[in-house]
Motif scaffolding. Structure first.
Motif, short mmCIF file in Angstrom:
data_model
loop_
_atom_site.label_atom_id
_atom_site.label_comp_id
_atom_site.label_asym_id
_atom_site.label_seq_id
_atom_site.Cartn_x
_atom_site.Cartn_y
_atom_site.Cartn_z
N ALA A 56 -36.72 59.76 25.72
CA ALA A 56 -37.69 59.88 26.82
C ALA A 56 -38.79 60.83 26.41
CB ALA A 56 -37.00 60.38 28.09
N TYR A 57 -40.02 60.49 26.79
CA TYR A 57 -41.18 61.34 26.50
C TYR A 57 -41.34 62.32 27.65
CZ TYR A 57 -45.75 62.53 24.56
OH TYR A 57 -46.81 63.19 23.98
N ALA A 73 -25.17 59.75 16.74
CA ALA A 73 -26.18 60.60 16.11
C ALA A 73 -27.01 59.84 15.07
CB ALA A 73 -25.51 61.80 15.46
N ILE A 74 -26.40 58.93 14.31
CA ILE A 74 -27.12 58.24 13.23
C ILE A 74 -28.35 57.48 13.76
CG2 ILE A 74 -26.94 56.42 11.51
CD1 ILE A 74 -25.68 58.99 10.61
N PRO A 75 -28.23 56.65 14.82
CA PRO A 75 -29.44 55.98 15.31
C PRO A 75 -30.50 56.95 15.83
CG PRO A 75 -27.46 54.94 16.18
CD PRO A 75 -27.03 56.21 15.54
N SER A 76 -30.06 58.07 16.39
CA SER A 76 -31.03 59.06 16.87
C SER A 76 -31.79 59.68 15.72
CB SER A 76 -30.30 60.14 17.68
OG SER A 76 -29.68 59.58 18.83
N TRP A 85 -40.97 63.57 22.47
CA TRP A 85 -39.80 62.72 22.64
C TRP A 85 -38.54 63.56 22.59
CZ3 TRP A 85 -39.88 57.74 24.09
CH2 TRP A 85 -41.07 57.03 23.96
N ARG A 86 -37.66 63.37 23.56
CA ARG A 86 -36.36 64.03 23.58
C ARG A 86 -35.27 62.95 23.51
NH1 ARG A 86 -35.61 68.38 28.17
NH2 ARG A 86 -33.79 68.75 26.84
N GLY A 125 -39.91 57.49 14.02
CA GLY A 125 -40.69 57.45 15.24
C GLY A 125 -40.53 56.18 16.06
N LEU A 126 -39.44 55.46 15.88
CA LEU A 126 -39.21 54.21 16.60
C LEU A 126 -38.35 54.47 17.83
CD1 LEU A 126 -38.51 51.92 13.51
CD2 LEU A 126 -40.67 52.23 14.76
N TYR A 127 -38.93 55.17 18.81
CA TYR A 127 -38.17 55.55 19.99
C TYR A 127 -38.04 54.42 21.00
CZ TYR A 127 -38.96 60.27 18.21
OH TYR A 127 -38.98 61.40 17.43
N GLU A 128 -38.89 53.39 20.88
CA GLU A 128 -38.84 52.32 21.87
C GLU A 128 -37.58 51.48 21.75
OE1 GLU A 128 -41.34 53.02 19.98
OE2 GLU A 128 -42.87 53.75 21.38
#
Length: 811
Positions: free
Chosen positions: A171-172, A148-151, A182-183, A158-161
């Motif tokens: 995933a967008y 959960a922490i990295p999520s 983003w989910r 906003g660093l989803y990449e």
């Protein structure tokens, strides 16, 4: 570092790991739970290309349990008592293998179930005390918290990449309406299953806030709990939000401090509604359409996710209604879904998964599967409710937090499964092991405190020694199950007889299915190795070794193509003859008609030959014959259109073009030769020496000779071109004659495709599957009566533990 040094280091590390695990076995269990719940084995394989470690963890843990039980006197009574029932659960799935349509899928389901049941038994063998359960709970909290922490970091910045090496993917995707976003998907491919895992671990993490003695660990657990709750919201999972409400209600009902807990939860819900993304709740409300459309059986419009979900749920419902006792077989939903989608006008492109654990069980295993699920899943859960009410009177509230947390975790997982199929079953069986192990450990702790006068200062080893005596006198729910089996053996036997009779009746009334097949033999030729008229012919023997598999694969795809299916339906005058009982509300599209026909076709390669086997199944034997004959005819016609086009036009065109070019060259040669003769006659040229000094008369002669030499060069070039054209014409004529011979051979002597063997239509034998169904029904009926007797026994008797506790209190 050389190979010897690396081997020594790895060997030393292995020896240290074995020594540490033998001394402190819960460290190995802690590591196993951590790796399993973070999906590390799959991440190492798919994200980093490393060898799988999942197949090594379970045998290593099982070996450690055996050593601890054999030489360290660890008690494995709970696992040993549960083993026979686990074997029955595996057998009830494995018995489906002989009669299902896709045996590979059912075998895979049975294999996965067997592995997961072994994991549950091994974990139960280690969870013999409250201290060990506490360590397992820490492993769960750490695993879920680390996911959960990295999520949370991704959502805030906003660093989803950056996926944190595969542990925090996103995933967008579509959210609701026209909204995209983003989910969070964590270590999985789907955000819904990630939310389900987080939800199962959330109660355990919250429990550690109250259970841990050190404030640092309490604070860490609280941080993990907040991060997990935040991540659940950011997954935008409607099923997880629904399950979160169910867990909250269950927590209020199971908690002795309802007056304090209810306002806290209401405040939490209010804060979530105020601070959470608006799209989360819009998506949740749109999810209500799923149940509305499912119940109304109306046309599906609107949200694409809702359309697909309702489609697969309706298909699962139809499968259950048509196969209420046994279903279509474990793992067979994806095999049957295309047929049901066509028949009932559903979304044929939807993912072939029921998207609901309970509908999946009902569709694939029928009432029998639902009953077995109730026995092995709901039985321990209901028993845990009962024990929790009793243990709250004996143990302190701090000691019952873990049991309550395990119960709520399983409830959360099962509630989320209302809208999710069983894609990650290993997680569920880990939580079931923790639940059953916690119940057994708390029972042992209570007995040690009362009848055995255990003091809080006792070490773990005396607790383990006290546990067998406690189990011998009182026992957990496994012992109650065994007692019920012995006392109600007659009723259980009658249940097996009744259900086997119902099964035999269903088998006898099931419509017969007929089949007929043919084997197509191939002689591959120019169509797979074409050559142009000017190309050197290649040796067939050199090409067949490389290209035979490709040729047969190509033929197989043409045979089962939608184009051939369409030609077959046209020659049979439409799909009404093939599917007289389709019952679809709306007319089928052309693509759906063809897909439905291909569901009746079985085409495969006959290994070791240049042959394909073609088979059709149908309830009408005459239609089966017609389908096979018509489909083969359509296939051969389609094949001829693609590979055996009439080449006579090509030869005529090429011959005319080359002849025209040669005629033009010949005409030019005639003109040049005539011009040369004119020049020769004009100058009376007989000889000429360029070394003689020129004079005016000789200068004109030299110019005349240069013209003649230039004409000679042009004549030579055109003669060479004429030779080339005439050579090509000769080659083209040879190829044309060869093609005519091949065409005559194919048409009169031996075509490229021939029916080598044609079997008459016959009824498909269902003897083995019928026997398997009857045996499965007998086992299911016995389990049903056993489960009912167990539930009545549990609800009707007063807990021995509470009676014993009252006696201790009186003394």
């Amino acid at each position: 570092m050389g190979l010897i040094e690396l081997t020594v280091i790895l060997g030393a590390a292995g020896i240290v790991a074995v020594a540490v695990s033998l001394r402190w076995p819960m460290l190995a269990v802690f590591l196993f739970i951590l790796l399993t719940l973070t999906n590390t084995p799959a991440i190492l394989v798919h994200e980093h290309g490393l060898p799988s470690i999942g197949s090594l963890l379970v045998p290593a843990l099982a070996a450690l349990l055996f050593v601890r039980a054999r030489w360290y006197n660890d008690q494995v009574s709970t696992a040993a008592r549960l083993a026979p029932f686990v074997g029955l659960l595996f057998l009830s799935t494995a018995l489906f293998i002989p009669w299902v349509q896709n045996t590979e899928a059912t075998s895979q389901v049975a294999s996965e179930l067997g592995k997961n049941l072994v994991i549950m038994l091994v974990l139960l063998g280690f969870l013999t005390s409250i201290e060990r359960v506490h360590w397992a709970a820490r492993a769960v909290a750490l695993a879920i918290g680390l996911l959960a922490i990295p999520s949370v970091y991704q959502s805030i910045f906003g660093l989803y990449e950056f996926s944190f090496w595969g542990y925090a993917t996103a995933a967008y995707l579509h959210i609701e309406g026209t909204t995209q976003g983003w989910r969070l998907t964590g270590p999985m491919l789907d955000a819904n299953f990630f939310a389900q895992l987080l939800l199962a671990g959330l109660p355990v993490t919250i429990a550690l806030v109250f259970v841990e003695r050190r404030w640092s660990l309490r604070v860490l657990a609280a941080i993990f709990a907040v991060a997990i709750l935040f991540t659940i919201v950011q997954t935008f999972s409607r099923g997880a939000l629904l399950a979160l409400v169910v867990v909250a209600i269950a927590a209020v009902l199971l908690s002795p401090s309802r007056i304090f807990l209810l306002p806290v939860m209401l405040i939490g819900v209010l804060l979530t509604a105020l601070l959470g993304p608006e799209s989360v709740f819009e998506r949740a409300f749109s999810g209500l359409k799923t149940f509305t459309l499912l119940l109304e059986d109306a046309n599906i419009t609107g949200d694409p996710a809702v359309i697909q979900r309702v489609s697969v749920m309706r298909a699962a419902t139809r499968m259950f209604m048509e196969n209420p006792v046994f279903g279509v077989g474990p793992g067979q939903f994806s095999t049957y879904y295309p047929d049901y989608a066509v028949r009932f006008g559903l979304d044929i492109d939807a993912p072939a998964a029921a998207h609901s654990l309970y509908l999946e069980i009902a569709a694939e295993q029928g009432i029998l599967g639902l009953l077995i699920f109730s026995v092995f899943i709901l039985g321990p859960l209901l028993y845990s409710f009962r024990r929790l009410l009793v243990l709250q009177m004996v143990l302190t509230s701090r000691e019952t937090y873990l049991l309550r947390a395990m119960v709520l975790g399983v409830i959360g997982y099962l509630a989320a499964a209302l809208l999710l199929h069983d894609a990650y079953p290993r997680f569920f069986w880990v939580f079931m092991a923790l639940l059953i192990g916690t119940v057994s450990a708390t029972n042992a702790a209570v007995l040690s405190r009362t009848s055995l006068s255990r003091s809080p200062e006792m070490s773990e080893q005396p607790q383990q020694n006290a546990a067998p005596a406690a189990y011998g006198r009182i026992g957990a729910f496994q012992k109650v199950l065994l007692d019920v089996l012995i006392k109600q053996r007659v009723a259980i036997l009658l249940g097996a007889i009744v259900f086997s009779g119902l099964s035999a009746f269903q088998v006898a009334t099931t419509p017969a299915t007929f089949s007929t097949d043919a084997k197509l033999m191939y002689r591959f030729g120019r169509e797979y190795f074409p050559i142009t008229p000017t190309e050197v012919r290649r040796n067939w023997g050199e090409n067949i070794i490389v290209s035979l598999d490709n040729a047969l694969s190509t033929e197989l795809h043409i045979l089962s193509s939608h184009e051939v299916a369409g030609m077959t339906l046209e020659r049979l005058e439409g799909p009404s003859q093939v599917f007289p009982d389709m019952g679809s509300r709306d007319p089928l599209t052309q693509g759906e008609q063809r897909a439905a026909l291909l569901q009746l076709l079985e085409a495969r390669r006959v290994q070791g030959t240049t042959m394909l086997s073609v088979r059709f199944k149908h309830s009408d034997p005459t239609m089966a014959e017609q389908l096979l004959s018509t489909h083969i005819e359509a296939y051969i016609d389609r094949r001829d259109m693609l590979m055996h086009a009439d080449a006579s036009g090509y030869f005529v065109t090429q011959y005319d073009a080359l002849s025209a070019k040669d005629e033009a060259v010949q005409a030019e040669l005639t003109r040049l030769r005539f011009e040369r003769s004119e020049l020769e006659a004009q100058g009376n040229v007989t000889s000429w020496n360029p070394d003689i000094p020129p004079d005016p008369d000789r200068e004109s002669m030299a110019q005349l000779m240069r013209q003649i030499l230039w004409i000679d060069g042009m004549i030579e070039q055109h003669e060479k071109r004429s030779d080339v054209f005439r050579t090509r014409l000769l080659e083209l004529e040879n190829v044309r004659q060869d093609w005519e011979m091949s065409q005559a051979y194919r048409e009169q002597v031996g075509p490229n495709v021939e029916i080598a063997d044609r079997t008459p239509v016959s009824k498909i034998s269902t003897l083995s599957s019928s026997v398997a169904k009857v045996l499965t029904a007998a086992i299911g009926g016995a389990l049903l009566i056993w489960a009912l007797a167990f539930l009545l026994h549990t609800m009707g008797r007063r807990p021995a533990l509470s009676v014993q506790n009252e006696r201790v209190t009186e003394k």
